[in-house]
Design an enzyme around this catalytic site. Structure first.
Site, PDB file in Angstrom:
ATOM      1  N   GLU A 115     -82.357 -40.745  46.388  1.00  0.00           N
ATOM      2  CA  GLU A 115     -81.668 -40.775  45.086  1.00  0.00           C
ATOM      3  C   GLU A 115     -80.932 -39.481  44.800  1.00  0.00           C
ATOM      4  O   GLU A 115     -79.903 -39.487  44.128  1.00  0.00           O
ATOM      5  CB  GLU A 115     -82.684 -41.033  43.958  1.00  0.00           C
ATOM      6  CG  GLU A 115     -83.278 -42.422  43.993  1.00  0.00           C
ATOM      7  CD  GLU A 115     -84.417 -42.595  42.995  1.00  0.00           C
ATOM      8  OE1 GLU A 115     -84.748 -41.623  42.282  1.00  0.00           O
ATOM      9  OE2 GLU A 115     -84.970 -43.700  42.951  1.00  0.00           O
ATOM     10  N   HIS A 153     -84.950 -32.987  50.395  1.00  0.00           N
ATOM     11  CA  HIS A 153     -86.195 -32.513  49.801  1.00  0.00           C
ATOM     12  C   HIS A 153     -87.357 -33.207  50.481  1.00  0.00           C
ATOM     13  O   HIS A 153     -87.259 -34.359  50.898  1.00  0.00           O
ATOM     14  CB  HIS A 153     -86.224 -32.793  48.299  1.00  0.00           C
ATOM     15  CG  HIS A 153     -85.793 -34.167  47.928  1.00  0.00           C
ATOM     16  ND1 HIS A 153     -84.465 -34.535  47.854  1.00  0.00           N
ATOM     17  CD2 HIS A 153     -86.499 -35.276  47.627  1.00  0.00           C
ATOM     18  CE1 HIS A 153     -84.381 -35.805  47.522  1.00  0.00           C
ATOM     19  NE2 HIS A 153     -85.603 -36.290  47.393  1.00  0.00           N
TER      20      HIS A 153
HETATM   21  P1  5GP Z   1     -85.524 -39.270  46.503  1.00  0.00           P
HETATM   22  O1  5GP Z   1     -85.596 -40.716  46.096  1.00  0.00           O
HETATM   23  O2  5GP Z   1     -84.105 -38.758  46.480  1.00  0.00           O
HETATM   24  O3  5GP Z   1     -86.237 -38.995  47.780  1.00  0.00           O
HETATM   25  O4  5GP Z   1     -86.369 -38.487  45.412  1.00  0.00           O
HETATM   26  C1  5GP Z   1     -85.804 -37.857  44.310  1.00  0.00           C
HETATM   27  C2  5GP Z   1     -86.936 -37.420  43.432  1.00  0.00           C
HETATM   28  O5  5GP Z   1     -86.446 -36.478  42.489  1.00  0.00           O
HETATM   29  C3  5GP Z   1     -87.555 -38.560  42.616  1.00  0.00           C
HETATM   30  O6  5GP Z   1     -88.945 -38.667  42.923  1.00  0.00           O
HETATM   31  C4  5GP Z   1     -87.300 -38.158  41.170  1.00  0.00           C
HETATM   32  O7  5GP Z   1     -88.366 -38.489  40.312  1.00  0.00           O
HETATM   33  C5  5GP Z   1     -87.083 -36.662  41.275  1.00  0.00           C
HETATM   34  N1  5GP Z   1     -86.188 -36.111  40.267  1.00  0.00           N
HETATM   35  C6  5GP Z   1     -84.958 -36.577  39.934  1.00  0.00           C
HETATM   36  N2  5GP Z   1     -84.391 -35.814  38.987  1.00  0.00           N
HETATM   37  C7  5GP Z   1     -85.297 -34.815  38.726  1.00  0.00           C
HETATM   38  C8  5GP Z   1     -85.279 -33.698  37.833  1.00  0.00           C
HETATM   39  O8  5GP Z   1     -84.331 -33.454  37.094  1.00  0.00           O
HETATM   40  N3  5GP Z   1     -86.368 -32.884  37.833  1.00  0.00           N
HETATM   41  C9  5GP Z   1     -87.451 -33.122  38.649  1.00  0.00           C
HETATM   42  N4  5GP Z   1     -88.471 -32.277  38.566  1.00  0.00           N
HETATM   43  N5  5GP Z   1     -87.495 -34.159  39.506  1.00  0.00           N
HETATM   44  C10 5GP Z   1     -86.434 -35.004  39.535  1.00  0.00           C
END
Ligand code: 5GP
Length: 119
Positions: A96, A101
């Protein structure tokens, strides 16, 4: 140039986040929507949009993700019980935020690797 995400602002401390660790290469902060008692994101300070964009120049920072993951797991007291490290890539991987990360998830038994929650 890749487009910055909200993670760059967190790394520069321009917006609030619960930062648990930071050094010259990586920053770690609690996920805003935790999927387990411990859910921490460990990110390279340099913007790399996806795992597909990784080059040899990134090896030091990406290696640091693992040493910091191990340290945080110890600090959180979940190292002995265990935890899961996850990196999602692009649409099918469920990515997302396009700043790579590592998710450090633990504090409970997580079940099968690919559950309905994708963990
Ligand atoms: P992905 O799906 O890209 O691997 O994970 C993105 C993660 O970032 C998700 O678990 C989401 O909850 C977290 N996330 C998105 N926006 C923010 C934010 O503004 N602050 C924090 N601390 N986490 C975020």
């Amino acid at each position: 140039m890749a487009e910055e995400t909200i993670f760059s602002k967190i790394i520069r401390r321009e917006i609030p986040a619960d930062v648990v660790y930071q050094d010259e290469l990586v920053t770690a902060f609690r996920d805003i929507s935790p999927q387990a008692p411990t859910h921490i994101l460990i990110v390279p300070n340099v913007l790399i949009p996806t795992v597909n964009d990784v080059t040899a120049d990134h090896e030091q920072a990406l290696g640091r993700l693992f040493t910091v993951a191990a340290k945080i797991a110890r600090d959180e007291g979940i190292d002995e019980d265990g935890y899961r490290l996850i990196m999602n890539c692009n649409r099918h991987g469920g990515q997302e935020v396009y700043h790579i990360h590592m998710h450090l998830v633990g504090g409970r038994a997580l079940g099968p690797m690919l559950s309905h929650k994708g963990l």
